[in-house]
Design an enzyme around this catalytic site. Structure first.
Site, PDB file in Angstrom:
ATOM      1  N   ASP A 197       0.842  -1.196   0.000  1.00 18.86           N
ATOM      2  CA  ASP A 197       0.000   0.000   0.000  1.00 18.86           C
ATOM      3  C   ASP A 197       0.881   1.251   0.000  1.00 18.86           C
ATOM      4  O   ASP A 197       2.061   1.209   0.355  1.00 18.86           O
ATOM      5  CB  ASP A 197      -0.913  -0.011   1.224  1.00 18.86           C
ATOM      6  CG  ASP A 197      -2.211   0.747   0.993  1.00 18.86           C
ATOM      7  OD1 ASP A 197      -2.259   1.570   0.061  1.00 18.86           O
ATOM      8  OD2 ASP A 197      -3.182   0.504   1.739  1.00 18.86           O
TER       9      ASP A 197
ATOM     10  N   GLU B 229       3.239   5.056  -3.603  1.00 19.46           N
ATOM     11  CA  GLU B 229       3.642   6.267  -4.344  1.00 19.46           C
ATOM     12  C   GLU B 229       4.741   7.097  -3.669  1.00 19.46           C
ATOM     13  O   GLU B 229       5.465   7.761  -4.408  1.00 19.46           O
ATOM     14  CB  GLU B 229       2.406   7.134  -4.640  1.00 19.46           C
ATOM     15  CG  GLU B 229       1.653   7.648  -3.474  1.00 19.46           C
ATOM     16  CD  GLU B 229       0.602   6.685  -2.954  1.00 19.46           C
ATOM     17  OE1 GLU B 229      -0.139   7.112  -2.070  1.00 19.46           O
ATOM     18  OE2 GLU B 229       0.552   5.525  -3.387  1.00 19.46           O
TER      19      GLU B 229
ATOM     20  N   ASP C 116      -7.655   4.928  -3.775  1.00 18.60           N
ATOM     21  CA  ASP C 116      -8.830   5.070  -2.914  1.00 18.60           C
ATOM     22  C   ASP C 116      -9.859   6.012  -3.535  1.00 18.60           C
ATOM     23  O   ASP C 116     -10.116   7.108  -3.027  1.00 18.60           O
ATOM     24  CB  ASP C 116      -8.401   5.597  -1.544  1.00 18.60           C
ATOM     25  CG  ASP C 116      -7.428   4.675  -0.843  1.00 18.60           C
ATOM     26  OD1 ASP C 116      -7.343   3.484  -1.219  1.00 18.60           O
ATOM     27  OD2 ASP C 116      -6.724   5.138   0.078  1.00 18.60           O
TER      28      ASP C 116
END
Length: 788
Positions: A400, A403, A473
């Site tokens: 997760d 980035e 998300d």
């Protein structure tokens, strides 16, 4: 005298129209000095050429993070014609204009494919955390009606990426790859990792990067979209096979709060008889935020993690788990990475040590992102991941925030020093490095289990690392659902084929009581229909659980529709797994924008809400609410969806068998349980057995559907499903060939073998729509024919 002899032997001096230009032939192409710029042209293959420009006198030596290809010896000629220096290798013609310094690219027929803008290169001195470098920019000129695709995952709803300006810095829901390809059959990879602005308008198309010692890009010509994808993979890495089970159905949520809850979800699916292969454990299994991403089960609700993993495996399901790219200050990885200076200093998630919302700044979490560019830090990352997680037998990793999360960014944040220089210099390549670190370590550790990584961000070349990228998300809405289609298609056109989205959307901010809300229930069904035809089918989100039984019980229209598409997904596994082999072996793509297969049909170029799944199934998701009337579900009055059937072939309705001519817009009834699907005439579709998980039954009896109207071929691929023996040639293929004029299906000799291969099997062959005319064929690996 020696200087004169050197220049005479190594360099040629040309003087035309009052200016002098210096160029030198090299093994890969040429070097030149033009308008105070060093210009280098390097052939990497007959179809790929690298262009490097830097200020005269400056040195440039870069090891690309994305490019793994070693340049091929490419035969080419160099010829001067007037103001132009022409390099020709029979596939590509690269032209350097001495007067303007611009490059242009032509195909073997001399047709102009792509051109730099005259004097379009720009270098602006820039101080990057004390290092002297440049802001670099290059402008190009495209045809007015030319469509281009790529740039990563963009939540803009656009298919063609013309007429916009995009600031490219990795974030939660936008993943950037500085690459695009054109409907004209070429592609361009801008090999820069710093924050970059892509701009396209009527005057020019440009990349402008904040940090660069040189302009560095690769032009590639593939003649069509598949060819460009093949070039990009040749340049930046090929796609490994994923395990078969990863193409089954996945259930997840934010978050299962105990091992009993998570194991209970798998049990419930098995009790209901609804297929399931993957379950995902989200964050906080490690305990509090000061223990963030400890890579250990320190939360007391996960009292016996080995039993948890074993319980899941005993029910023939697989489990992956959330890991992050940052660590809390009380964790072992934090302390070890801090000791070697491998932690970065900027605001990231979570901001507070307290779980309460909003974050309390009086109790900062102290969580810091690790330096994924540092090989020693990647070693430390794997050491703790292997010891605390992988050693339990967990089947994959959900990386997760890859980035990574960067809150309230300040210019000084980008001055952080990484192993490779400033964070600014390498910012956008962070996901490539952290995902690659896990892949490389697992491959080195074992070849018994294929790497499977689910991750939130990506950069050029990430396809080589066994990762499926999801679109972040996203906030659930009908517009968001529609935007995922073009986002996934453009990402795939960057040569990265494995993509998915949170089915149902992650945040449900716009829906009160979503599980009872008719609008959301309808949206969820439509999203799961779309997810059925994505490389990964995964239900996930916050604000409400998404398990099928949360939407009602069998007999309820919403429940029935969800179950229908999960079962459909499993019936298509022979088609999907064979397509995944085609991706690995022949550089194909699973999600295919219409321009990939119908480049001659201009009407198909910019369609953002239809695509092919594999090379046969046209998918037309429903992306608007049709059955919510004033908060009441009303399914009796059937609504319709308008769609376009691309020209150049005929189409057969997947549900009814009705045949349609291509090149027309039609209207299709779309009751809640129907997504419009059309099979291209001249297709062969293998259909598998009804199962509860991907490997419950072998494929000893498959239905082989022939969609007639044109000749067809399909190759059925099989192997051991979850190791790397296929890289050693341990797999089999069976080719099916349909002769439409003779109405004969040839099943060719099986090629190859692997441990556990079926020696004998049955194929039930039919022409779709002729349900009573089924030929049952016992196949032992030798060529046979079926005559209709």
């Amino acid at each position: 005298m020696k200087r004169f002899v050197f220049l005479f032997l190594g360099w040629l001096l040309f003087t035309y129209h009052g200016y002098s230009q210096l160029h030198q032939k090299t093994e890969l192409g040429i070097k030149a000095i033009i308008n105070n710029l060093n210009v280098e042209v390097q052939f990497y293959s007959p179809s790929i050429v690298r262009i490097v420009k830097s200020p005269a006198g400056a040195s440039f030596d870069k090891k690309s993070l994305s490019v793994v290809k070693t340049p091929e010896a490419t035969s080419h000629t160099v010829q001067l014609k007037g103001d132009e220096l022409i390099l020709n290798n029979k596939t590509l013609e690269v032209v350097l204009n001495f007067k303007t310094g611009s490059m242009s690219f032509r195909n073997s027929k001399g047709q102009i494919l792509f051109t730099e803008k005259s004097k379009g290169a720009s270098f602006t001195p820039f101080n990057d955390a004390g290092a002297t470098t440049y802001n670099v920019s290059q402008s190009f000129v495209l045809d007015p009606d030319e469509t281009i695709y790529g740039l990563g995952i963009l939540q803009n709803g656009k298919m063609s990426q013309r007429n916009q300006e995009v600031y490219m810095v990795q974030n939660n829901t936008w993943d950037f790859v500085p690459f695009f390809q054109s409907v004209k059959g070429y592609g361009l990879f801008w090999d820069n990792y710093s924050p970059t602005t892509f701009k396209d308008n009527t005057e020019e198309t440009s990349f402008n990067s904040e940090v660069g010692d040189a302009i560095d890009y690769y032009f590639m010509y593939g003649a069509n979209a598949d060819g460009v994808v093949a070039c990009m993979r040749d340049l930046t890495g090929q796609v490994p096979m994923f395990p078969l089970w990863t193409y089954g159905f996945w259930q997840s949520k934010e978050r299962y709060k105990s091992q009993d809850e998570m194991v209970g979800v798998v049990k419930k699916y098995r009790e209901l008889g609804v297929p399931l292969d993957g379950i995902v454990q989200d964050w906080r299994y490690w305990g509090n935020n000061y223990l963030w991403n400890a890579m250990e089960f320190l939360n007391e609700e996960f009292y016996d993690p080995q039993k948890m993993v074993d319980d899941v495996h005993d029910m023939n399901a697989h489990m992956i788990i959330s890991i992050w790219n940052s660590f809390g200050p009380q964790t072992k990885p934090y302390r070890e990475m801090d000791s070697i200076g491998a932690l970065l200093d900027f605001k990231t998630w979570p901001e507070s040590g307290s779980f309460k919302w909003p974050p309390n700044p009086d109790y900062p979490s102290g969580v810091r992102v690790y330096d994924a560019f540092n090989p020693a830090a990647r070693d430390i990352y794997w050491k703790y991941l292997n010891a605390g997680i992988f050693s339990l037998g967990i089947d994959g990793f959900w990386i997760d925030s890859s980035e990574p999360d960067h809150f309230n960014p300040k210019p000084a944040d980008f001055d952080n020093t990484t192993y490779l220089g400033s964070f600014r210099k390498v910012r956008n390549a962070f996901p490539l490095m952290t995902v690659g670190g896990v892949y490389d370590h697992q491959r080195h550790f074992t070849s018994d289990k294929r790497v499977f990584i689910l991750t939130r961000s990506a950069f050029a070349g990430q396809q080589r690392y066994g990762a499926n990228t999801w679109s972040g998300d996203v906030v659930a809405s009908w517009e968001a659902l529609k935007n995922q289609i073009s986002a996934g298609l453009n990402f795939s056109l960057c040569a990265i084929p494995h993509w998915n989205s949170d089915i149902g959307g992650f945040f449900l901010w716009d829906f009160k009581n979503p599980l009872q809300n008719p609008d959301y229930r309808e949206l969820y069904v439509r999203w799961i229909q779309f997810g059925t035809f994505c490389p990964m089918m995964r239900s996930h989100g916050a604000d409400a659980p998404r398990e099928i039984y949360q939407f009602g019980a069998k007999g309820n229209a919403v429940y029935n529709a969800i179950e229908k598409y999960i079962n459909l997904r499993y019936s298509l596994l022979p088609y999907i797994y064979s397509t995944s082999w085609d991706v690995t072996t022949h550089q194909s793509s699973m999600m295919r924008a219409l321009a990939m297969d119908f480049a001659n049909d201009k009407k198909a170029w910019d369609i953002s809400d239809q695509y092919l799944f594999g090379k046969s199934i046209l998918v037309c998701p429903v992306t608007e609410s049709l059955y919510n009337e004033n908060g009441i579900e009303k399914f009796k009055t059937i609504k319709t969806r308008e769609l376009y059937l691309p020209a150049g072939t005929n189409w057969i309705d997947f549900w009814t068998g009705e045949k349609h001519l291509g090149g027309q817009t039609i209207s299709r009834d779309v009751p809640l349980d129907i997504i419009p699907l059309y099979i291209k005439a001249g297709s062969i579709l293998p259909v598998g057995p009804q199962v509860q998980y991907a490997e419950e039954k072998n494929w000893d009896e498959l239905e082989i559907r022939v969609y007639d109207g044109a000749n067809a071929e399909f190759t059925l691929y099989e192997d051991e499903n979850d190791n790397y023996n296929y890289e050693k040639g341990l797999y089999s293929t069976i080719k099916f060939i349909w002769d439409d004029s003779k109405k004969v299906l040839t099943i060719a000799d099986r090629e190859g073998s692997y441990p556990g291969m079926l020696d004998n099997r049955r194929f039930n062959v039919k022409i779709f729509g002729q349900e009573k005319n089924i030929h049952s064929v016992v196949y032992n690996g030798e060529k046979t024919t079926v005559k209709f």
